[in-house]
Design a protein around this motif. Structure first.
Motif, mmCIF file in Angstrom:
data_model
loop_
_atom_site.group_PDB
_atom_site.id
_atom_site.type_symbol
_atom_site.label_atom_id
_atom_site.label_comp_id
_atom_site.label_asym_id
_atom_site.label_seq_id
_atom_site.Cartn_x
_atom_site.Cartn_y
_atom_site.Cartn_z
ATOM 1 N N ASN A 96 35.790 21.742 -23.960
ATOM 2 C CA ASN A 96 34.915 21.804 -25.102
ATOM 3 C C ASN A 96 33.477 21.933 -24.605
ATOM 4 O OD1 ASN A 96 33.222 20.967 -27.280
ATOM 5 N ND2 ASN A 96 34.962 19.970 -28.240
ATOM 6 N N PHE A 97 32.860 23.057 -24.930
ATOM 7 C CA PHE A 97 31.506 23.344 -24.469
ATOM 8 C C PHE A 97 30.513 22.269 -24.897
ATOM 9 C CE2 PHE A 97 27.334 25.238 -25.357
ATOM 10 C CZ PHE A 97 26.956 25.584 -24.074
ATOM 11 N N LYS A 98 30.552 21.896 -26.155
ATOM 12 C CA LYS A 98 29.581 20.929 -26.674
ATOM 13 C C LYS A 98 29.688 19.598 -25.939
ATOM 14 C CE LYS A 98 27.886 18.843 -30.907
ATOM 15 N NZ LYS A 98 27.993 18.775 -32.357
ATOM 16 N N LYS A 99 30.882 19.123 -25.711
ATOM 17 C CA LYS A 99 31.077 17.846 -25.029
ATOM 18 C C LYS A 99 30.550 17.902 -23.595
ATOM 19 C CE LYS A 99 34.681 14.530 -23.800
ATOM 20 N NZ LYS A 99 36.103 14.244 -23.850
ATOM 21 N N ALA A 100 30.908 18.951 -22.867
ATOM 22 C CA ALA A 100 30.457 19.092 -21.478
ATOM 23 C C ALA A 100 28.947 19.272 -21.405
ATOM 24 C CB ALA A 100 31.162 20.274 -20.821
ATOM 25 N N PHE A 101 28.404 20.070 -22.294
ATOM 26 C CA PHE A 101 26.968 20.321 -22.294
ATOM 27 C C PHE A 101 26.191 19.050 -22.639
ATOM 28 C CE2 PHE A 101 23.123 22.447 -24.100
ATOM 29 C CZ PHE A 101 22.686 22.981 -22.905
ATOM 30 N N ASN A 102 26.682 18.293 -23.595
ATOM 31 C CA ASN A 102 26.024 17.034 -23.950
ATOM 32 C C ASN A 102 26.069 16.042 -22.793
ATOM 33 O OD1 ASN A 102 25.035 17.594 -26.492
ATOM 34 N ND2 ASN A 102 26.919 16.991 -27.511
ATOM 35 N N GLN A 103 27.164 16.026 -22.053
ATOM 36 C CA GLN A 103 27.283 15.100 -20.926
ATOM 37 C C GLN A 103 26.224 15.414 -19.868
ATOM 38 O OE1 GLN A 103 31.076 15.160 -18.964
ATOM 39 N NE2 GLN A 103 30.684 13.250 -17.889
ATOM 40 N N VAL A 104 26.045 16.683 -19.555
ATOM 41 C CA VAL A 104 25.019 17.075 -18.583
ATOM 42 C C VAL A 104 23.637 16.727 -19.126
ATOM 43 C CG1 VAL A 104 23.909 19.031 -17.447
ATOM 44 C CG2 VAL A 104 26.395 18.876 -17.515
ATOM 45 N N GLY A 105 23.394 17.028 -20.383
ATOM 46 C CA GLY A 105 22.094 16.739 -20.992
ATOM 47 C C GLY A 105 21.798 15.263 -21.069
ATOM 48 N N ASP A 106 22.819 14.466 -21.311
ATOM 49 C CA ASP A 106 22.616 13.017 -21.384
ATOM 50 C C ASP A 106 22.212 12.454 -20.032
ATOM 51 O OD1 ASP A 106 23.207 13.054 -24.057
ATOM 52 O OD2 ASP A 106 25.265 12.329 -23.822
ATOM 53 N N ASN A 107 22.709 13.048 -18.961
ATOM 54 C CA ASN A 107 22.313 12.608 -17.623
ATOM 55 C C ASN A 107 20.818 12.810 -17.417
ATOM 56 O OD1 ASN A 107 24.885 11.854 -16.919
ATOM 57 N ND2 ASN A 107 25.352 13.768 -15.887
ATOM 58 N N PHE A 108 20.288 13.918 -17.923
ATOM 59 C CA PHE A 108 18.864 14.199 -17.771
ATOM 60 C C PHE A 108 18.044 13.297 -18.677
ATOM 61 C CE2 PHE A 108 15.168 16.857 -19.237
ATOM 62 C CZ PHE A 108 14.398 16.627 -18.122
ATOM 63 N N ALA A 109 18.466 13.171 -19.914
ATOM 64 C CA ALA A 109 17.696 12.381 -20.872
ATOM 65 C C ALA A 109 17.775 10.896 -20.557
ATOM 66 C CB ALA A 109 18.198 12.651 -22.294
ATOM 67 N N GLY A 110 18.882 10.499 -19.941
ATOM 68 C CA GLY A 110 19.055 9.081 -19.632
ATOM 69 C C GLY A 110 19.041 8.260 -20.897
ATOM 70 N N ASN A 111 18.456 7.113 -20.828
ATOM 71 C CA ASN A 111 18.367 6.235 -21.994
ATOM 72 C C ASN A 111 16.966 6.236 -22.571
ATOM 73 O OD1 ASN A 111 21.047 5.396 -21.932
ATOM 74 N ND2 ASN A 111 20.607 3.878 -20.363
ATOM 75 N N ALA A 112 16.233 7.314 -22.385
ATOM 76 C CA ALA A 112 14.866 7.387 -22.881
ATOM 77 C C ALA A 112 14.822 7.079 -24.368
ATOM 78 C CB ALA A 112 14.282 8.768 -22.616
ATOM 79 N N GLY A 113 14.046 6.110 -24.720
ATOM 80 C CA GLY A 113 13.914 5.732 -26.123
ATOM 81 C C GLY A 113 14.946 4.727 -26.573
ATOM 82 N N ALA A 114 16.049 4.581 -25.839
ATOM 83 C CA ALA A 114 17.115 3.660 -26.264
ATOM 84 C C ALA A 114 16.667 2.210 -26.169
ATOM 85 C CB ALA A 114 18.364 3.871 -25.414
ATOM 86 N N ASP A 115 15.766 1.913 -25.241
ATOM 87 C CA ASP A 115 15.304 0.537 -25.075
ATOM 88 C C ASP A 115 13.983 0.296 -25.783
ATOM 89 O OD1 ASP A 115 13.639 2.047 -23.517
ATOM 90 O OD2 ASP A 115 13.964 0.893 -21.670
ATOM 91 N N GLY A 116 13.617 1.178 -26.691
ATOM 92 C CA GLY A 116 12.364 1.038 -27.422
ATOM 93 C C GLY A 116 11.228 1.794 -26.768
ATOM 94 N N GLY A 117 11.466 2.326 -25.561
ATOM 95 C CA GLY A 117 10.438 3.107 -24.874
ATOM 96 C C GLY A 117 10.351 4.503 -25.453
#
Length: 93
Positions: free
Chosen positions: A1-22
């Motif tokens: 599934n393209f969307k799932k694989a692409f999101n996984q790669v993108g999530d690695n780059f984005a990390g948890n930015a903003g998830a901790d309130g930052g």
């Protein structure tokens, strides 16, 4: 599934930015927006291809969506750190 694989790669780059309130870095926000555009244009491309298979109609929209997706992908890849691109290439093997 393209969307799932692409999101996984993108999530690695984005990390948890903003998830901790930052606040995410600007390039992370731009990359997230480009990623969404790629997913949208890829879905448009898929839908147009299905339509053309059934209707054998004009292909102008197909090329428009493909060009748009390719442009967004180029913009997105230009934002990623080289190590992330290398990691994604390894995952595709």
């Amino acid at each position: 599934n393209f969307k799932k694989a692409f999101n996984q790669v993108g999530d690695n780059f984005a990390g948890n930015a903003g998830a901790d309130g930052g606040t995410p870095k600007n390039e992370q926000t731009v990359a997230y927006m480009a990623r969404n555009e790629i997913l949208t244009r890829t879905e448009d491309l898929r839908a147009e291809l299905e339509y053309l298979i059934k209707n054998e109609d004009d292909t102008a929209d197909l090329y428009k969506y493909a060009d748009s997706a390719a442009t967004a992908m180029g913009r997105y890849l230009g934002l990623l750190p080289p190590a992330e691109i290398d990691q994604a290439r390894l995952a595709l093997r």
